[in-house]
Scaffold this motif. Structure first.
Motif, PDB file in Angstrom:
ATOM      1  N   GLU A  40      46.153 -28.037  31.691  1.00 19.24           N
ATOM      2  CA  GLU A  40      46.994 -27.179  32.525  1.00 19.24           C
ATOM      3  C   GLU A  40      46.164 -26.083  33.169  1.00 19.24           C
ATOM      4  O   GLU A  40      45.102 -25.735  32.690  1.00 19.24           O
ATOM      5  CB  GLU A  40      48.123 -26.576  31.686  1.00 19.24           C
ATOM      6  CG  GLU A  40      47.632 -25.720  30.551  1.00 19.24           C
ATOM      7  CD  GLU A  40      48.760 -25.213  29.670  1.00 19.24           C
ATOM      8  OE1 GLU A  40      48.604 -25.279  28.446  1.00 19.24           O
ATOM      9  OE2 GLU A  40      49.777 -24.748  30.199  1.00 19.24           O
ATOM     10  N   PHE A  78      38.313 -20.968  36.449  1.00 14.98           N
ATOM     11  CA  PHE A  78      38.084 -21.252  37.860  1.00 14.98           C
ATOM     12  C   PHE A  78      38.440 -20.040  38.711  1.00 14.98           C
ATOM     13  O   PHE A  78      39.501 -19.444  38.552  1.00 14.98           O
ATOM     14  CB  PHE A  78      38.924 -22.442  38.322  1.00 14.98           C
ATOM     15  CG  PHE A  78      38.470 -23.764  37.777  1.00 14.98           C
ATOM     16  CD1 PHE A  78      39.045 -24.300  36.642  1.00 14.98           C
ATOM     17  CD2 PHE A  78      37.455 -24.470  38.413  1.00 14.98           C
ATOM     18  CE1 PHE A  78      38.622 -25.533  36.135  1.00 14.98           C
ATOM     19  CE2 PHE A  78      37.028 -25.690  37.920  1.00 14.98           C
ATOM     20  CZ  PHE A  78      37.610 -26.219  36.778  1.00 14.98           C
ATOM     21  N   TYR A 128      47.768 -31.225  43.788  1.00 14.64           N
ATOM     22  CA  TYR A 128      46.322 -31.165  43.685  1.00 14.64           C
ATOM     23  C   TYR A 128      45.819 -32.285  42.786  1.00 14.64           C
ATOM     24  O   TYR A 128      46.535 -32.755  41.898  1.00 14.64           O
ATOM     25  CB  TYR A 128      45.888 -29.821  43.076  1.00 14.64           C
ATOM     26  CG  TYR A 128      45.913 -28.651  44.024  1.00 14.64           C
ATOM     27  CD1 TYR A 128      47.101 -27.985  44.311  1.00 14.64           C
ATOM     28  CD2 TYR A 128      44.739 -28.200  44.628  1.00 14.64           C
ATOM     29  CE1 TYR A 128      47.116 -26.911  45.175  1.00 14.64           C
ATOM     30  CE2 TYR A 128      44.757 -27.115  45.491  1.00 14.64           C
ATOM     31  CZ  TYR A 128      45.944 -26.484  45.760  1.00 14.64           C
ATOM     32  OH  TYR A 128      45.961 -25.412  46.619  1.00 14.64           O
ATOM     33  N   GLN A 149      42.378 -33.252  40.313  1.00 14.08           N
ATOM     34  CA  GLN A 149      41.143 -32.796  39.686  1.00 14.08           C
ATOM     35  C   GLN A 149      40.458 -34.003  39.065  1.00 14.08           C
ATOM     36  O   GLN A 149      40.867 -34.497  38.010  1.00 14.08           O
ATOM     37  CB  GLN A 149      41.416 -31.739  38.614  1.00 14.08           C
ATOM     38  CG  GLN A 149      40.149 -31.158  38.021  1.00 14.08           C
ATOM     39  CD  GLN A 149      40.436 -30.129  36.944  1.00 14.08           C
ATOM     40  OE1 GLN A 149      41.485 -30.147  36.313  1.00 14.08           O
ATOM     41  NE2 GLN A 149      39.499 -29.226  36.722  1.00 14.08           N
ATOM     42  N   GLN A 167      35.291 -32.052  37.786  1.00 17.82           N
ATOM     43  CA  GLN A 167      35.315 -31.404  39.100  1.00 17.82           C
ATOM     44  C   GLN A 167      36.357 -30.288  39.131  1.00 17.82           C
ATOM     45  O   GLN A 167      37.143 -30.117  38.200  1.00 17.82           O
ATOM     46  CB  GLN A 167      35.653 -32.440  40.187  1.00 17.82           C
ATOM     47  CG  GLN A 167      34.754 -33.658  40.196  1.00 17.82           C
ATOM     48  CD  GLN A 167      33.333 -33.313  40.587  1.00 17.82           C
ATOM     49  OE1 GLN A 167      33.098 -32.566  41.527  1.00 17.82           O
ATOM     50  NE2 GLN A 167      32.367 -33.847  39.865  1.00 17.82           N
ATOM     51  N   SER A 168      36.339 -29.547  40.239  1.00 11.91           N
ATOM     52  CA  SER A 168      37.406 -28.568  40.435  1.00 11.91           C
ATOM     53  C   SER A 168      38.537 -29.228  41.221  1.00 11.91           C
ATOM     54  O   SER A 168      38.516 -30.424  41.486  1.00 11.91           O
ATOM     55  CB  SER A 168      36.872 -27.332  41.141  1.00 11.91           C
ATOM     56  OG  SER A 168      36.373 -27.653  42.407  1.00 11.91           O
ATOM     57  N   LEU A 169      39.540 -28.458  41.565  1.00 12.24           N
ATOM     58  CA  LEU A 169      40.748 -29.016  42.164  1.00 12.24           C
ATOM     59  C   LEU A 169      40.615 -29.190  43.667  1.00 12.24           C
ATOM     60  O   LEU A 169      39.976 -28.380  44.341  1.00 12.24           O
ATOM     61  CB  LEU A 169      41.937 -28.092  41.889  1.00 12.24           C
ATOM     62  CG  LEU A 169      42.598 -28.208  40.517  1.00 12.24           C
ATOM     63  CD1 LEU A 169      41.721 -27.648  39.425  1.00 12.24           C
ATOM     64  CD2 LEU A 169      43.952 -27.522  40.530  1.00 12.24           C
ATOM     65  N   ILE A 196      43.279 -35.535  36.747  1.00  8.57           N
ATOM     66  CA  ILE A 196      44.443 -34.711  36.420  1.00  8.57           C
ATOM     67  C   ILE A 196      45.137 -34.401  37.742  1.00  8.57           C
ATOM     68  O   ILE A 196      44.487 -33.987  38.715  1.00  8.57           O
ATOM     69  CB  ILE A 196      44.046 -33.404  35.718  1.00  8.57           C
ATOM     70  CG1 ILE A 196      43.334 -33.695  34.399  1.00  8.57           C
ATOM     71  CG2 ILE A 196      45.278 -32.538  35.466  1.00  8.57           C
ATOM     72  CD1 ILE A 196      42.782 -32.454  33.706  1.00  8.57           C
ATOM     73  N   LEU A 219      48.114 -32.122  39.512  1.00  7.98           N
ATOM     74  CA  LEU A 219      48.878 -30.901  39.255  1.00  7.98           C
ATOM     75  C   LEU A 219      49.736 -30.530  40.453  1.00  7.98           C
ATOM     76  O   LEU A 219      49.275 -30.629  41.599  1.00  7.98           O
ATOM     77  CB  LEU A 219      47.950 -29.715  38.948  1.00  7.98           C
ATOM     78  CG  LEU A 219      47.052 -29.873  37.719  1.00  7.98           C
ATOM     79  CD1 LEU A 219      45.607 -30.014  38.125  1.00  7.98           C
ATOM     80  CD2 LEU A 219      47.226 -28.685  36.796  1.00  7.98           C
ATOM     81  N   PHE A 244      50.709 -23.162  38.742  1.00  4.84           N
ATOM     82  CA  PHE A 244      50.574 -24.596  38.539  1.00  4.84           C
ATOM     83  C   PHE A 244      51.450 -25.091  37.403  1.00  4.84           C
ATOM     84  O   PHE A 244      51.738 -24.361  36.454  1.00  4.84           O
ATOM     85  CB  PHE A 244      49.113 -24.954  38.220  1.00  4.84           C
ATOM     86  CG  PHE A 244      48.208 -24.880  39.410  1.00  4.84           C
ATOM     87  CD1 PHE A 244      47.638 -23.674  39.793  1.00  4.84           C
ATOM     88  CD2 PHE A 244      47.931 -26.013  40.162  1.00  4.84           C
ATOM     89  CE1 PHE A 244      46.803 -23.599  40.899  1.00  4.84           C
ATOM     90  CE2 PHE A 244      47.098 -25.955  41.268  1.00  4.84           C
ATOM     91  CZ  PHE A 244      46.547 -24.744  41.634  1.00  4.84           C
ATOM     92  N   GLY A 245      51.826 -26.350  37.517  1.00 10.41           N
ATOM     93  CA  GLY A 245      52.475 -27.033  36.424  1.00 10.41           C
ATOM     94  C   GLY A 245      51.474 -27.395  35.345  1.00 10.41           C
ATOM     95  O   GLY A 245      50.280 -27.102  35.453  1.00 10.41           O
ATOM     96  N   SER A 246      51.962 -28.045  34.307  1.00  9.69           N
ATOM     97  CA  SER A 246      51.131 -28.358  33.142  1.00  9.69           C
ATOM     98  C   SER A 246      50.187 -29.524  33.380  1.00  9.69           C
ATOM     99  O   SER A 246      49.313 -29.782  32.564  1.00  9.69           O
ATOM    100  CB  SER A 246      52.012 -28.648  31.937  1.00  9.69           C
ATOM    101  OG  SER A 246      53.012 -29.585  32.284  1.00  9.69           O
ATOM    102  N   GLY A 247      50.349 -30.237  34.472  1.00  5.46           N
ATOM    103  CA  GLY A 247      49.410 -31.301  34.822  1.00  5.46           C
ATOM    104  C   GLY A 247      49.750 -32.651  34.218  1.00  5.46           C
ATOM    105  O   GLY A 247      50.442 -32.754  33.205  1.00  5.46           O
ATOM    106  N   GLN A 290      47.612 -36.027  33.107  1.00  6.36           N
ATOM    107  CA  GLN A 290      46.299 -36.646  32.916  1.00  6.36           C
ATOM    108  C   GLN A 290      46.456 -38.160  33.035  1.00  6.36           C
ATOM    109  O   GLN A 290      47.111 -38.784  32.215  1.00  6.36           O
ATOM    110  CB  GLN A 290      45.722 -36.266  31.553  1.00  6.36           C
ATOM    111  CG  GLN A 290      45.473 -34.780  31.400  1.00  6.36           C
ATOM    112  CD  GLN A 290      44.458 -34.437  30.324  1.00  6.36           C
ATOM    113  OE1 GLN A 290      43.589 -35.241  30.002  1.00  6.36           O
ATOM    114  NE2 GLN A 290      44.551 -33.242  29.763  1.00  6.36           N
TER     115      GLN A 290
END
Lengths: 115, 115
Positions: free
Chosen positions: A44, A91, B35, B37, B41-43, B90, B92, B106-109, B111
């Protein structure tokens, strides 16, 4: 073009000490916002703190503070009194306010808090 | 800040199948964002979902691969179609909040692993 740079891939800090995570940014816009997010291993993205480019005071949220130096284009995150639960990826991100809600993210810093 | 719920939290899928990710917000929001990820990496922003209109996709992302629905002001779905292992990431969802809508949460994502 917008760019966010986080030069510290990994950091260690002793529990209860303070730590600074670096972030520099590049933009030609006058109006922008700077963000810090925490991402634990669960994936998250947790919002920590926000700084607007026109805000005169540095933002603070509990143990988090943002050291905003506009002329140097830096937005470092300071975490005071580190806790074991602070171990995570962090981040830095930026949004140009007059264009869209698109966030540009840095590559992140992995913080490990030692007991 | 808004409470953002994502389902599923994680999934393992077979190559060639599709997965639909749901994002539910506890308040009405004009824009929702998706988004991705990728590992390590980053988003990266996939698309912006506005209620009552077609989603706006970022460069490198297309509607056929990532169809998005936005049936009302509190809900959106992202489908990852015809999955390949490269889609393992991931995912999001994000909404704007704060007094002036300047902050992004953001939401919890979700995976996703594709075998």
């Amino acid at each position: 073009a917008q760019k966010i740079t986080q030069t510290q891939p990994g950091m260690f800090v002793q529990e209860k000490e303070a730590v600074t995570l670096d972030c520099t940014y590049d933009t030609s816009d006058q109006s922008y916002g700077l963000f810090w997010y925490k991402q634990p291993s669960s994936g998250e993205m947790i919002f920590l703190i926000y700084q607007g480019s026109y805000d005169e005071q540095n933002a603070t949220e509990g143990r988090y503070s943002l050291n905003f130096q506009k002329a140097r284009k830096s937005a470092n995150l300071v975490i005071s009194a580190s806790q074991l639960g602070d171990s995570a990826m962090y981040f830095c991100a930026m949004r140009e306010m007059d264009s869209s809600y698109k966030l540009i993210f840095g590559s992140g810093t992995r913080l490990l808090v030692r007991p | 800040s808004a409470v953002i719920s994502q389902k599923p939290s994680r999934d393992i899928c077979q190559r060639g199948t599709s997965l639909t990710i749901q994002c539910q917000v506890d308040s009405q929001v004009t824009m929702m964002f998706w988004y991705r990820q990728q590992p390590g990496q980053s988003l990266t922003l996939i698309a912006t979902a506005n209620q009552g209109s077609e989603a706006t996709y970022e460069s490198g992302f297309v509607i056929d691969k990532f169809p998005i629905s936005r049936p009302n002001l509190t809900f959106s779905t992202l489908t990852v179609s015809n999955m390949s292992p490269e889609d393992s990431s991931i995912y999001l969802c994000s909404v704007a909040g704060g007094l002036k809508g300047e902050k992004l949460f953001f939401g919890s994502g979700t995976q996703l692993s594709v075998l």
